[in-house]
Design a protein around this motif. Structure first.
Motif, PDB file in Angstrom:
ATOM      1  N   LEU A   1     -50.775 -59.325  23.204  1.00  0.00           N
ATOM      2  CA  LEU A   1     -49.403 -59.652  23.967  1.00  0.00           C
ATOM      3  C   LEU A   1     -48.680 -60.725  23.435  1.00  0.00           C
ATOM      4  O   LEU A   1     -47.911 -61.146  23.899  1.00  0.00           O
ATOM      5  N   GLY A   2     -48.675 -60.885  22.004  1.00  0.00           N
ATOM      6  CA  GLY A   2     -47.891 -61.765  21.347  1.00  0.00           C
ATOM      7  C   GLY A   2     -48.454 -63.120  21.048  1.00  0.00           C
ATOM      8  O   GLY A   2     -47.605 -64.061  20.551  1.00  0.00           O
ATOM      9  N   HIS A   3     -49.362 -63.284  21.776  1.00  0.00           N
ATOM     10  CA  HIS A   3     -49.990 -64.864  21.552  1.00  0.00           C
ATOM     11  C   HIS A   3     -51.351 -64.699  21.233  1.00  0.00           C
ATOM     12  O   HIS A   3     -52.153 -63.688  21.447  1.00  0.00           O
ATOM     13  N   VAL A   4     -52.193 -65.726  20.922  1.00  0.00           N
ATOM     14  CA  VAL A   4     -53.548 -65.831  20.608  1.00  0.00           C
ATOM     15  C   VAL A   4     -54.474 -65.567  21.716  1.00  0.00           C
ATOM     16  O   VAL A   4     -55.401 -64.717  21.806  1.00  0.00           O
TER      17      VAL A   4
ATOM     18  N   GLU B   1     -41.051 -59.935  19.295  1.00  0.00           N
ATOM     19  CA  GLU B   1     -39.768 -59.320  19.052  1.00  0.00           C
ATOM     20  C   GLU B   1     -39.724 -57.831  19.214  1.00  0.00           C
ATOM     21  O   GLU B   1     -38.789 -57.414  19.792  1.00  0.00           O
ATOM     22  N   VAL B   2     -40.896 -57.352  18.769  1.00  0.00           N
ATOM     23  CA  VAL B   2     -40.606 -55.681  19.137  1.00  0.00           C
ATOM     24  C   VAL B   2     -41.320 -55.129  20.208  1.00  0.00           C
ATOM     25  O   VAL B   2     -40.893 -54.219  20.766  1.00  0.00           O
ATOM     26  N   ALA B   3     -41.994 -55.886  21.162  1.00  0.00           N
ATOM     27  CA  ALA B   3     -42.621 -55.530  22.419  1.00  0.00           C
ATOM     28  C   ALA B   3     -41.734 -55.019  23.393  1.00  0.00           C
ATOM     29  O   ALA B   3     -41.888 -53.916  24.003  1.00  0.00           O
ATOM     30  N   PRO B   4     -40.587 -55.664  23.578  1.00  0.00           N
ATOM     31  CA  PRO B   4     -39.640 -55.298  24.511  1.00  0.00           C
ATOM     32  C   PRO B   4     -39.102 -53.864  24.340  1.00  0.00           C
ATOM     33  O   PRO B   4     -38.923 -52.705  25.152  1.00  0.00           O
ATOM     34  N   TYR B   5     -38.916 -53.500  22.854  1.00  0.00           N
ATOM     35  CA  TYR B   5     -38.382 -52.168  22.641  1.00  0.00           C
ATOM     36  C   TYR B   5     -39.606 -51.254  22.719  1.00  0.00           C
ATOM     37  O   TYR B   5     -39.412 -50.078  23.096  1.00  0.00           O
ATOM     38  N   PHE B   6     -40.557 -51.585  22.487  1.00  0.00           N
ATOM     39  CA  PHE B   6     -41.796 -50.695  22.737  1.00  0.00           C
ATOM     40  C   PHE B   6     -41.862 -50.212  24.135  1.00  0.00           C
ATOM     41  O   PHE B   6     -42.076 -49.136  24.496  1.00  0.00           O
ATOM     42  N   GLN B   7     -41.890 -51.209  24.810  1.00  0.00           N
ATOM     43  CA  GLN B   7     -42.069 -50.809  26.360  1.00  0.00           C
ATOM     44  C   GLN B   7     -40.730 -50.078  26.915  1.00  0.00           C
ATOM     45  O   GLN B   7     -41.144 -49.182  27.557  1.00  0.00           O
ATOM     46  N   ALA B   8     -39.557 -50.369  26.390  1.00  0.00           N
ATOM     47  CA  ALA B   8     -38.332 -49.652  26.834  1.00  0.00           C
ATOM     48  C   ALA B   8     -38.399 -48.111  26.318  1.00  0.00           C
ATOM     49  O   ALA B   8     -38.128 -47.329  27.093  1.00  0.00           O
ATOM     50  N   GLN B   9     -38.857 -47.931  25.177  1.00  0.00           N
ATOM     51  CA  GLN B   9     -38.934 -46.544  24.768  1.00  0.00           C
ATOM     52  C   GLN B   9     -39.738 -45.902  25.334  1.00  0.00           C
ATOM     53  O   GLN B   9     -39.652 -44.605  25.775  1.00  0.00           O
ATOM     54  N   LEU B  10     -40.893 -46.504  25.403  1.00  0.00           N
ATOM     55  CA  LEU B  10     -41.982 -45.653  26.465  1.00  0.00           C
ATOM     56  C   LEU B  10     -41.605 -45.278  27.890  1.00  0.00           C
ATOM     57  O   LEU B  10     -41.907 -44.238  28.293  1.00  0.00           O
TER      58      LEU B  10
ATOM     59  N   LEU C   1     -47.750 -55.211  23.052  1.00  0.00           N
ATOM     60  CA  LEU C   1     -47.831 -53.778  22.631  1.00  0.00           C
ATOM     61  C   LEU C   1     -49.214 -53.074  23.130  1.00  0.00           C
ATOM     62  O   LEU C   1     -50.071 -52.699  22.350  1.00  0.00           O
ATOM     63  N   MET C   2     -49.146 -53.147  24.407  1.00  0.00           N
ATOM     64  CA  MET C   2     -50.158 -52.083  25.207  1.00  0.00           C
ATOM     65  C   MET C   2     -49.708 -51.447  26.367  1.00  0.00           C
ATOM     66  O   MET C   2     -48.744 -52.176  27.146  1.00  0.00           O
ATOM     67  N   ALA C   3     -49.481 -50.251  26.488  1.00  0.00           N
ATOM     68  CA  ALA C   3     -48.979 -49.522  27.459  1.00  0.00           C
ATOM     69  C   ALA C   3     -49.805 -48.477  28.014  1.00  0.00           C
ATOM     70  O   ALA C   3     -50.720 -47.996  27.443  1.00  0.00           O
ATOM     71  N   CYS C   4     -49.520 -47.688  29.234  1.00  0.00           N
ATOM     72  CA  CYS C   4     -50.115 -46.410  29.769  1.00  0.00           C
ATOM     73  C   CYS C   4     -49.188 -45.763  30.266  1.00  0.00           C
ATOM     74  O   CYS C   4     -48.124 -46.055  30.806  1.00  0.00           O
ATOM     75  N   VAL C   5     -49.356 -44.360  29.984  1.00  0.00           N
ATOM     76  CA  VAL C   5     -48.380 -43.303  30.570  1.00  0.00           C
ATOM     77  C   VAL C   5     -49.508 -42.637  31.560  1.00  0.00           C
ATOM     78  O   VAL C   5     -50.424 -41.996  31.132  1.00  0.00           O
ATOM     79  N   GLU C   6     -49.170 -42.854  32.815  1.00  0.00           N
ATOM     80  CA  GLU C   6     -49.962 -42.084  33.990  1.00  0.00           C
ATOM     81  C   GLU C   6     -49.539 -40.760  34.237  1.00  0.00           C
ATOM     82  O   GLU C   6     -48.269 -40.811  34.912  1.00  0.00           O
ATOM     83  N   CYS C   7     -50.245 -39.914  34.366  1.00  0.00           N
ATOM     84  CA  CYS C   7     -49.562 -38.412  34.694  1.00  0.00           C
ATOM     85  C   CYS C   7     -50.118 -38.131  36.338  1.00  0.00           C
ATOM     86  O   CYS C   7     -51.336 -38.617  36.515  1.00  0.00           O
ATOM     87  N   VAL C   8     -49.146 -37.669  37.000  1.00  0.00           N
ATOM     88  CA  VAL C   8     -49.342 -37.203  38.334  1.00  0.00           C
ATOM     89  C   VAL C   8     -49.103 -35.938  38.585  1.00  0.00           C
ATOM     90  O   VAL C   8     -48.479 -35.198  37.732  1.00  0.00           O
ATOM     91  N   ALA C   9     -49.618 -35.153  39.474  1.00  0.00           N
ATOM     92  CA  ALA C   9     -49.537 -33.665  39.980  1.00  0.00           C
ATOM     93  C   ALA C   9     -48.143 -33.804  40.885  1.00  0.00           C
ATOM     94  O   ALA C   9     -47.099 -32.882  40.603  1.00  0.00           O
TER      95      ALA C   9
ATOM     96  N   PRO D   1     -50.665 -49.447  19.801  1.00  0.00           N
ATOM     97  CA  PRO D   1     -50.891 -49.659  18.332  1.00  0.00           C
ATOM     98  C   PRO D   1     -51.136 -50.945  17.159  1.00  0.00           C
ATOM     99  O   PRO D   1     -50.857 -51.749  17.738  1.00  0.00           O
ATOM    100  N   PRO D   2     -51.373 -50.957  16.200  1.00  0.00           N
ATOM    101  CA  PRO D   2     -51.436 -51.981  15.379  1.00  0.00           C
ATOM    102  C   PRO D   2     -50.196 -52.764  15.487  1.00  0.00           C
ATOM    103  O   PRO D   2     -48.953 -52.324  15.682  1.00  0.00           O
TER     104      PRO D   2
END
Length: 470
Positions: A275-278, A361-370, A387-395, A435-436
């Motif tokens: 999450l960008g911190h230790v 620096e890159v996390a907001p872009y990662f979240q916005a693109q996903l 840098l952690m995210a989930c795509v949840e699919c629904v019917a 991702p890394p």
């Protein structure tokens, strides 16, 4: 016996076929009874940066960073050299009556990043043993203080805390406990703080109040004198990257403080840069737990290591007790392993030099693109932090039905993505991405593009099979 040895030698020397050897000899983690001891999984041969190469030579983006853990990426020569150098200097020492310098230095470095008065570290072999250690310490702490009845543990739906007996008893994910025993008499389960699954028409603020009231009411009903600890992930990782509502964790922390319940923040996933911190507990959520558990990213997956950071207040209370000879009868052969601690020190150097700042620096872009994947009708929500995210699919989006018609939709998406060059972490109807931390904006674009195509192909499959009409 000789014949058996000859057979094994022939298999190993003659085939080089890891897939066949696995089917004959390797028991995989989390197997199904129908295939236990007779299955092989996707073979990974090499890793480099954010990429891995499978057994067929296909290059893949390592979407889950191994298992949330390869934070600084694969094939970092600095870590490999430290591993070698430390093994040549001291490969092991017994922690029962000796110690090593890397573990003492690492404990100091880690304590310096921890919130509040968390100043002492007990090292373990991984996340499960870290959580187990925290719970056993809670039991010891209350026994020494003359409160042997104060042992119950509060956990939540959607939680994942490990695979040892006691840590696994806290788990609250679907299917984790269907066929497994646990210490159910020691655990009280609460609701998951999942805003996506809140009752329709309920605001986020009202949902937060419901969660906090449930916690407070449970303490009143069960009795604070019987509850030893609350264990919670700042972000529920394997439960689907559940980001709690604003202020929720602070309010739970206060209830724990008011009722002398130890707050254990399980940062096995969220610590060391994810999450960008230790540590995320203080820097991201403004809480100062009594203990923090960690593992995974502490060595970026290069060596098995975990640990528990413990409040100075708790240790001081033990030192002042009327039972100075009471022994915390807990330890592991590989506690404070010198190679693991040396690797963790170098890993922390690399994180401090640039990786933590890059992640923020890159996390907001990662979240916005996903988030753009919510344009697809199969996707109910994209959520995450850092840098952690989930795509949840629904019917369908009206009911947010978690796709009961096909519980393997995550695996379907992963299979398509694998073909396209991306490894995904499938969780029933969800796809988790972590991702890394060294991933670039261009690589994020590649990852999201592949994931979009994988989901689109899965939608086509479901339509053709007549199990989804979205």
């Amino acid at each position: 016996m000789a014949a058996a040895r000859d057979l094994k030698a022939t298999e190993t020397a003659g085939s080089g076929n890891a897939v066949e050897l696995a089917k004959r000899h390797l028991v995989q983690p989390w197997p199904f009874a129908g295939s236990v001891g007779a299955e092989a999984r996707a073979l990974i041969g090499e890793g480099d940066g954010i990429y891995i190469t499978d057994g067929t030579g296909k290059k893949l983006i390592d979407g889950p960073a191994g298992m949330w853990c390869v934070n600084i990426g694969h094939r970092r020569e600095e870590l490999a050299r430290v591993m070698y150098d430390q093994a040549m200097a001291l490969s092991y020492n017994t922690p029962w009556y000796t110690m090593n310098a890397p573990s003492a230095e690492l404990a100091m470095r880690i304590a310096g990043y921890a919130p509040g008065d968390l100043s002492h570290v007990f090292f373990t072999t991984g996340g499960s043993s870290a959580v187990e250690t925290a719970l056993r310490f809670m039991q010891f702490y209350n026994n020494v203080r003359g409160r042997p009845e104060k042992k119950l543990i509060l956990s939540r739906g959607g939680a994942y805390h490990g695979s040892t007996y006691l840590s696994a008893s806290l788990n609250g994910r679907p299917r984790d406990r269907d066929w497994m025993d646990g210490a159910d008499d020691l655990v009280v389960k609460l609701s998951s703080p999942d805003p996506f699954r809140r009752p329709r028409g309920l605001s986020i603020s009202a949902f937060t109040d419901v969660l906090v009231d449930e916690f407070r009411d449970t303490v009143g009903r069960v009795g604070a004198d019987r509850i030893g600890a609350f264990v919670g992930e700042p972000v529920q990782a394997s439960g689907g990257v559940i980001v709690p509502p604003d202020g929720y964790l602070k309010r739970i922390r206060q209830i724990c403080r008011d009722n002398d319940i130890l707050y254990v923040s399980d940062e096995v996933v969220t610590a060391f840069g994810r999450l960008g911190h230790v540590f995320a507990s203080g820097d991201m959520f403004g809480i100062d737990p009594d203990m923090i558990t960690f593992a995974k990213g502490v060595t970026s997956g290069y060596f098995p290591l975990g640990g528990v950071i413990i409040s100075e207040r708790l240790l001081e209370q033990l030192r002042r007790s009327n039972h100075p000879d009471a022994m915390f009868g807990h330890g592991l052969t590989y506690t404070s392993h010198p190679v693991g601690c040396a690797v963790a020190l170098k890993n922390l150097d690399i994180l401090e030099e640039s990786v933590l700042a890059h992640t923020r620096e890159v996390a907001p872009y990662f979240q916005a693109q996903l988030k753009t994947l919510e344009e697809l009708p199969l996707v109910g929500e994209v959520r995450g932090l850092g840098l952690m995210a989930c795509v949840e699919c629904v019917a369908d989006r009206d009911s947010n039905d978690p796709l009961q018609l096909d519980k393997d939709v995550g695996k379907r998406i992963d299979a398509h993505c694998h073909e396209l060059g991306l490894l995904v972490r499938p969780l029933i109807n969800m796809c988790v991405m972590s991702p890394p931390l060294i991933i670039t904006r261009e690589q994020i674009d590649d990852m999201v593009s592949i994931l979009r195509e994988g989901i689109s192909r899965t939608m086509d499959d479901l339509r053709k099979e007549g199990v989804w009409q979205g």
